[in-house]
Every structure is written in C-alpha cells, then in structure tokens.
Write a protein that holds these residues in place. Structure first.
Motif, PDB file in Angstrom:
ATOM      1  N   GLU A  55     -25.750  -9.138  20.084  1.00  0.00           N
ATOM      2  CA  GLU A  55     -26.099 -10.112  21.112  1.00  0.00           C
ATOM      3  C   GLU A  55     -25.946  -9.505  22.509  1.00  0.00           C
ATOM      4  O   GLU A  55     -26.789  -9.701  23.385  1.00  0.00           O
ATOM      5  CB  GLU A  55     -25.222 -11.365  20.952  1.00  0.00           C
ATOM      6  N   ASP A  73     -33.455  -6.661  19.382  1.00  0.00           N
ATOM      7  CA  ASP A  73     -33.204  -8.010  18.907  1.00  0.00           C
ATOM      8  C   ASP A  73     -32.998  -7.955  17.399  1.00  0.00           C
ATOM      9  O   ASP A  73     -33.912  -7.609  16.652  1.00  0.00           O
ATOM     10  CB  ASP A  73     -34.394  -8.914  19.258  1.00  0.00           C
ATOM     11  N   ARG A 106     -28.839  -7.267  23.034  1.00  0.00           N
ATOM     12  CA  ARG A 106     -30.070  -8.029  23.270  1.00  0.00           C
ATOM     13  C   ARG A 106     -30.186  -8.371  24.758  1.00  0.00           C
ATOM     14  O   ARG A 106     -31.238  -8.245  25.363  1.00  0.00           O
ATOM     15  CB  ARG A 106     -30.073  -9.302  22.430  1.00  0.00           C
TER      16      ARG A 106
END
Lengths: 181, 261
Positions: free
Chosen positions: B77, B88, B80
């Motif tokens: 995360e 992702d 990302r």
C-alpha cells in the motif's frame, strides 16, 4: 492533462534544442527526431501569430536528440541562439509551442519576443498521472541518454526481467555457476 | 558455495563466498531455501491454500493474517502511494503482492545470511539480485543487466558491495505489466532496472516505471534523491540511465565472457 504550474526558465535542455531548431542552427545535427517537429501550434491566449509558432520539440519517441544532464548550454534567459534580432523575423509577443512528447514526457515551451529578440523562454511539463509526484516539480532531473550497448563482460550474476526456470537467463546463470565451480 | 533452487516459479541462485566450514555453508543454504519455500506457500497466488488466496477470497480477514503478511500488505500500500498507483498489488483485479514478495523474501534471506556470519553473498531470484560483501577479496560483485533483445549480452554492468538490482521487462513474459490506470499492458519501455539498498522497493519501482511507459523516465530520474538509481531501454532502442548508477568500467575491447587477466 493537467499542467505543472512552475515554469522552468532557461535551465531545461529541451529548450536549447527547440531554439536551435527554430533559429537556424544546424537542424540536421539534431537528428531525425527534429525532422518530425510539428509545426502546428496551440493558440496561446490569442497572442499567437500565425507562422511564428515555436516548433515542437523532437516529436517522436525515437528521438536521438534527448540530451543528458549538463547539455543546457546558454540558451536560456533571452539568449539569441543562431541569429540576431529582427533578422529572425520574430514578431513581438508571447508564443506557445504545441505540447509535444520528448523522451522525458510531454513538454510545452513558451517564448516571449520583444524587439525581435527572444527575451524569455519557459517550459512547462504537461502532466499525466505519473507526474503528479514531487519528482518532476522543480529540478526536473533527467536520465542521461546513452547508446545501448551489447557487451560481454565477466560478471557474477545477471539481472533481467523475471524469467521462468526454463528460460535462457536461468541457464546463463547456471552456466556462470558451472564456470565458477 | 553456489546453489540453485527452483522456487517461486523461477530459479533462485544462492552464492555464499565466505570461507566457512562446509557444513555451515550447507546449513545456511538449506535455511535460505526453506525460507523461500515458506514464503511461496504463504504468498503464492497459484496455491488455493495460501494466505493471499484465502485473503482475496474473503476467507481470511486481514487481522487474522500473519505478521509477515500484514507487513507485506502495508508495504504494498505504501508503494502504491509512492508510485502514484503504478505499482498496485491489485492491478489485475485480484490481490497479487508477488511483485513485492519476491524481492522482500530475498531481502530477508540476505539479512539472515549476514546475521549468521555469511557477510559475502549474492542471491539472484529470477533476475532480481541482492548482493552483499565481495565475491573474493579485493573485488566487488559485478552484476550484468541483460540486453533486452540479445539474451546473451549485457546492456550495463553494475557493481557494489551492498547492492540490490531489480529489472522489470517485457521481453521474457511479454507485455505482462498492466498500467493500473488504463488497464492496458505497459508499452514504450521494454526494460527498466533499479538499483538501491532494498530489493523489494527496487523491484516495485522498476515495475511501476515500466507501467508508466515514457513517463517512467523522468519519474525514475527523481528516485535518485532517495538512493535508487536506474537504467532503462525503450522499445525504439534508446537507452537511459541515472548519473549515479554504479556502472562498472567496461572491458575494452569487449571480449566474449572469457578470461580476464
């Protein structure tokens, strides 16, 4: 596309290329990328005079003109590359080139002409989602362009796109292991 | 000692250069392999019973996962966000953190080896390399970056004594990296290499830049400030690298990979 707000004056290598292309420097020396420069210009606040648009930067992805760091030269801040004053046939005003894609992404250059001379050059990077990051906001660091080599050398390991265990690279790694055993 | 283990769908080469008793070296290699297989079990998307698969199917809540899995998901995360969504773990619509897991597992393995006294080693997991120390006294590890179209040739050689080198490319498995913003396969760049202190992060950055296409070039240039250097080859054959890439001097003239004096 969004656009970064900070204009970069005179420091961008692309600027030097653009000016060289426009003002009579040896265009051939710019490589084939410059040949594809798009003469169409975007309207810039109504100030754009037909025929006076700045040409686009090397337009195709295969440009060989992408400069490395340090190639900026002295083209910024109203320099007069390749010619002088009214001899250039420049009209006074603010002229914006068409956004074009160079190897570092879309770029759009605006020049200010006063008294037949370029008195200001600004480049903005049009941003796609990738360039909303901090990295492109100010300094615009660039990768240097190199000639792709195909070399052989004594090495300990090979880094490459992830291969399956059957692929050539795996066998290359194994061969290395065997050679060093 | 040099060992090749087939795990995580690829060949992992483990080389330990330390002069340790043979039994010690064998033990270290075995521990490393056991760890990589354990990671494969827990994180594989190909296994019905892996934590990731069960999590994706909703059979497992995130808080029920192991600490490692939660750490991996948190790192994904974080990456990302740092890659503006281009890295992702859900780019394919399903949870697939393997783009991070491989580098992370090797990074952990390398740390464990160092802690156990094997300070000089090089692990190559299917083209993603973590090296520490030296292959022999007086010489740093030399890691070749594969040429995208000439599989037996190198585009660059980088060198270091504490270096991760990750490469993402379209030439081995086709256009398999998806631009999560468009849903289309990544184009324009055919090979992106990132070097730096952490293999998992380097790997994620390389994958993200590949997905960005040409936008990845200025993005990569910006990574140097955080210690990650890069090299890239575009589909048209143009090649780029950051100023700080730890390239090794090239042997001139380039001879086939034969004996050097």
């Amino acid at each position: 596309m969004r656009r970064t707000t900070a204009a970069v004056f005179g420091t961008l290598t692309g600027t030097a290329l653009l000016l060289a292309a426009k003002f009579g420097a040896d265009a051939a020396a710019l490589g084939k990328g410059a040949a594809g420069a798009d003469q169409a210009a975007a309207q810039a606040g109504g100030e754009l005079a037909p025929g006076a648009e700045a040409p686009a930067a090397p337009g195709s992805g295969r440009s060989s003109t992408a400069p490395g760091r340090g190639g900026a030269g002295g083209a910024g801040k109203g320099a007069r590359p390749g010619g002088g004053g009214a001899a250039n046939g420049l009209k006074d005003g603010l002229f914006r080139g068409k956004a074009s894609v160079n190897p570092y992404g879309p770029i759009q250059v605006t020049i200010r002409v006063a008294g037949g001379r370029i008195t200001g050059v600004a480049a903005t990077h049009a941003t796609s989602p990738a360039r909303t990051l901090q990295v492109n906001r100010r300094a615009i660091p660039l990768l240097r362009q190199e000639t792709l080599k195909a070399q052989s050398a004594q090495i300990d390991a090979v880094s490459g796109a992830t291969y399956t265990s059957r692929s050539f690279a795996a066998s290359l790694q194994s061969a290395l292991a065997a050679a060093r055993a | 000692m040099h060992h090749i283990e087939h795990v995580m769908g690829t060949a992992v080469s483990i080389e330990i250069a330390d002069l340790l008793p043979r039994a010690t070296l064998t033990g270290l290699v075995e521990q490393t392999c056991a760890w990589l297989h354990e990671v494969d079990r827990r994180f594989s998307t190909y296994r019905d019973d892996s934590e990731i698969t069960r999590l994706d199917r909703g059979e497992l809540a995130p808080e029920e996962c192991s600490a490692d899995t939660r750490a991996v998901l948190a790192a994904c995360e974080d990456l990302r966000r740092r890659t503006d969504g281009y890295f992702d773990a859900r780019a394919t619509g399903r949870l697939d953190p393997s783009g991070y897991v491989k580098g992370w597992s090797v990074e952990v393995a390398s740390r464990r080896l160092a802690r156990a006294g094997a300070l000089n080693h090089c692990i190559n997991a299917g083209g993603d390399v973590r090296s520490r120390g030296r292959p022999e006294p007086g010489r740093a590890w030399r890691i070749g970056i594969r040429h995208p179209w000439e599989p037996d040739k190198l585009a660059w050689v980088v060198t270091g004594t504490d270096l991760a080198v990750a490469t993402s490319g379209t030439y081995e498995r086709g256009h398999h990296v998806i631009d999560p913003h468009s849903g289309e396969p990544a184009r324009d760049l055919c090979s992106v290499t990132v070097t730096g202190p952490d293999l998992a992060i380097a790997d994620a950055y390389a994958t993200a830049a590949l997905a960005m296409g040409r936008d990845g070039l200025p993005w990569l240039a910006g990574l140097a400030a955080s210690g990650y250097e890069s090299a890239a080859v575009a589909d048209d054959g143009s090649a780029y690298r950051s100023d700080g890439l730890p390239v090794a001097p090239v042997d001139e003239p380039a001879e086939p990979a034969a004996a050097r004096p």
